[in-house]
Design an enzyme around this catalytic site. Structure first.
Site, PDB file in Angstrom:
ATOM      1  CE  LYS A  17      -3.897  -2.298   2.232  1.00  0.00           C
ATOM      2  NZ  LYS A  17      -4.735  -2.425   3.460  1.00  0.00           N
ATOM      3  CG  MET A  18       2.955   2.947   3.362  1.00  0.00           C
ATOM      4  SD  MET A  18       2.468   4.683   3.250  1.00  0.00           S
ATOM      5  CE  MET A  18       4.067   5.481   3.164  1.00  0.00           C
ATOM      6  N   GLY A 109      11.314   3.769   5.408  1.00  0.00           N
ATOM      7  CA  GLY A 109      10.078   4.025   6.136  1.00  0.00           C
ATOM      8  C   GLY A 109       9.659   2.850   6.982  1.00  0.00           C
ATOM      9  CB  THR A 111       9.133   1.212  12.350  1.00  0.00           C
ATOM     10  OG1 THR A 111       7.896   0.492  12.282  1.00  0.00           O
ATOM     11  CG2 THR A 111       8.901   2.634  11.877  1.00  0.00           C
ATOM     12  CG  HIS A 165      -0.044   1.695  13.405  1.00  0.00           C
ATOM     13  ND1 HIS A 165       0.313   2.321  14.582  1.00  0.00           N
ATOM     14  CD2 HIS A 165       0.594   2.370  12.415  1.00  0.00           C
ATOM     15  CE1 HIS A 165       1.139   3.318  14.308  1.00  0.00           C
ATOM     16  NE2 HIS A 165       1.322   3.371  13.001  1.00  0.00           N
ATOM     17  CG  HIS A 166      -2.296  -1.225   9.012  1.00  0.00           C
ATOM     18  ND1 HIS A 166      -1.467  -2.295   8.783  1.00  0.00           N
ATOM     19  CD2 HIS A 166      -1.532  -0.119   8.811  1.00  0.00           C
ATOM     20  CE1 HIS A 166      -0.270  -1.877   8.448  1.00  0.00           C
ATOM     21  NE2 HIS A 166      -0.274  -0.547   8.468  1.00  0.00           N
ATOM     22  CE  LYS A 169       3.735   0.034  13.242  1.00  0.00           C
ATOM     23  NZ  LYS A 169       4.740   0.188  12.167  1.00  0.00           N
ATOM     24  N   GLY A 175       7.381   2.458  15.517  1.00  0.00           N
ATOM     25  CA  GLY A 175       8.615   3.245  15.605  1.00  0.00           C
ATOM     26  C   GLY A 175       8.337   4.695  15.961  1.00  0.00           C
ATOM     27  CB  THR A 176       5.582   7.010  15.010  1.00  0.00           C
ATOM     28  OG1 THR A 176       5.835   6.832  13.619  1.00  0.00           O
ATOM     29  CG2 THR A 176       5.229   8.462  15.270  1.00  0.00           C
TER      30      THR A 176
END
Length: 276
Positions: A17-18, A109, A111, A165-166, A169, A175-176
């Protein structure tokens, strides 16, 4: 950068998706050129990366699972190449080392890398004098939330973090959330001094300890994308900071900025706030 050759970009995880959003953003950036799209899914091999990303015209860049030939190709360009990776913690470490070995700059991107792995990669990037960016969250809004949380932490003694999150993951906490806790911990104070002796009737009920008394709680559900709350408490008041992602397109300005900035670096840099 209009007078320079376009930046050659290889996207790893191009079928995710990303990854599809990154392919689309890079293809539409006038100063970039998508030269490779990597994905290990057997059913995606040979498919056009542009069509898979939802572009109206094919890019004539087929999805392949051959990373090293793509890195070698990107390294031969007049302009230094960049590898963008949104894959899995189990593969990203080796992907970063391979990119640096070829002189291709990683923008990560994904994590889930351990502090030890990040330290090893930083040493490897330093020796190669090659820029590398590891960004837990590419959203400008999240950077602003973290800055607001640091400012608020000067006036509150109690704080907890909830990240949502979804359910695809792979790592928890995000990580954020870990980075947010680290920023708060750097304030040099201990949070959440206990007033009672707590007992967890179910292990983990109070979340994970992130240092300096800060706790992180993780939620995984279908229907979510990426969300985070930082909740401060004091006598008679609650102060809540929240960031919600409704579309992965919100990350793309940060991704494009990172692709451009990593060319100027000679070492590993962690966090989007370091390049704004």
């Amino acid at each position: 950068m209009s007078n320079q050759a376009p930046i050659p970009v290889v996207v790893i995880g191009a079928g995710g998706k990303m990854g599809r959003e990154v392919v689309k953003a890079v293809a539409q950036a006038s100063d970039m050129n998508l030269v490779g799209a990597i994905d290990t899914s057997p059913e995606l091999q040979g498919k056009d990366a542009g069509e898979l990303a939802g572009l109206t015209e094919p890019l004539e860049i087929p999805i392949t699972n051959q990373l090293e030939p793509m890195l070698a190709f990107a390294a031969q360009d007049r302009q230094p190449g960049v590898m963008v990776d949104f894959t899995h913690p189990k593969s990203v470490y080796d992907n970063i080392r391979s990119a640096i070995a070829y002189g291709v700059r990683p923008v990560i991107g994904t994590t889930g890398l351990t502090p030890e792995q990040i330290s090893e990669l930083a040493e490897f990037a330093d020796k190669a004098s090659t820029g590398c960016l590891i960004i837990p969250n590419f959203s400008i809004g999240m950077v602003l939330l973290q800055q607001a949380a640091v400012a608020a932490s000067q006036y509150f003694e109690h704080v907890e973090i909830i990240e949502l999150h979804h359910n695809q993951k792979a790592d928890a906490p995000s990580g954020t959330a870990i980075q947010t806790a680290q920023l708060l911990a750097e304030m040099g104070k201990e949070f959440n001094h206990p007033l009672v002796e707590e007992t967890e009737k179910l292990l983990g009920a109070r979340g994970s300890q992130a240092g300096e008394g800060i706790r992180i709680h993780s939620v995984r559900l279908p229907g979510l994308i990426a969300h985070q709350e930082v909740i401060f408490g004091a006598a008679g008041q609650i102060y809540t900071l929240r960031h919600d992602t409704s579309d992965r397109a919100c990350y793309m300005p940060g991704v494009l900025l990172a692709i451009r900035k990593v060319l100027q670096l000679k070492s590993l840099v962690y966090g989007l706030e370091k390049i704004l």
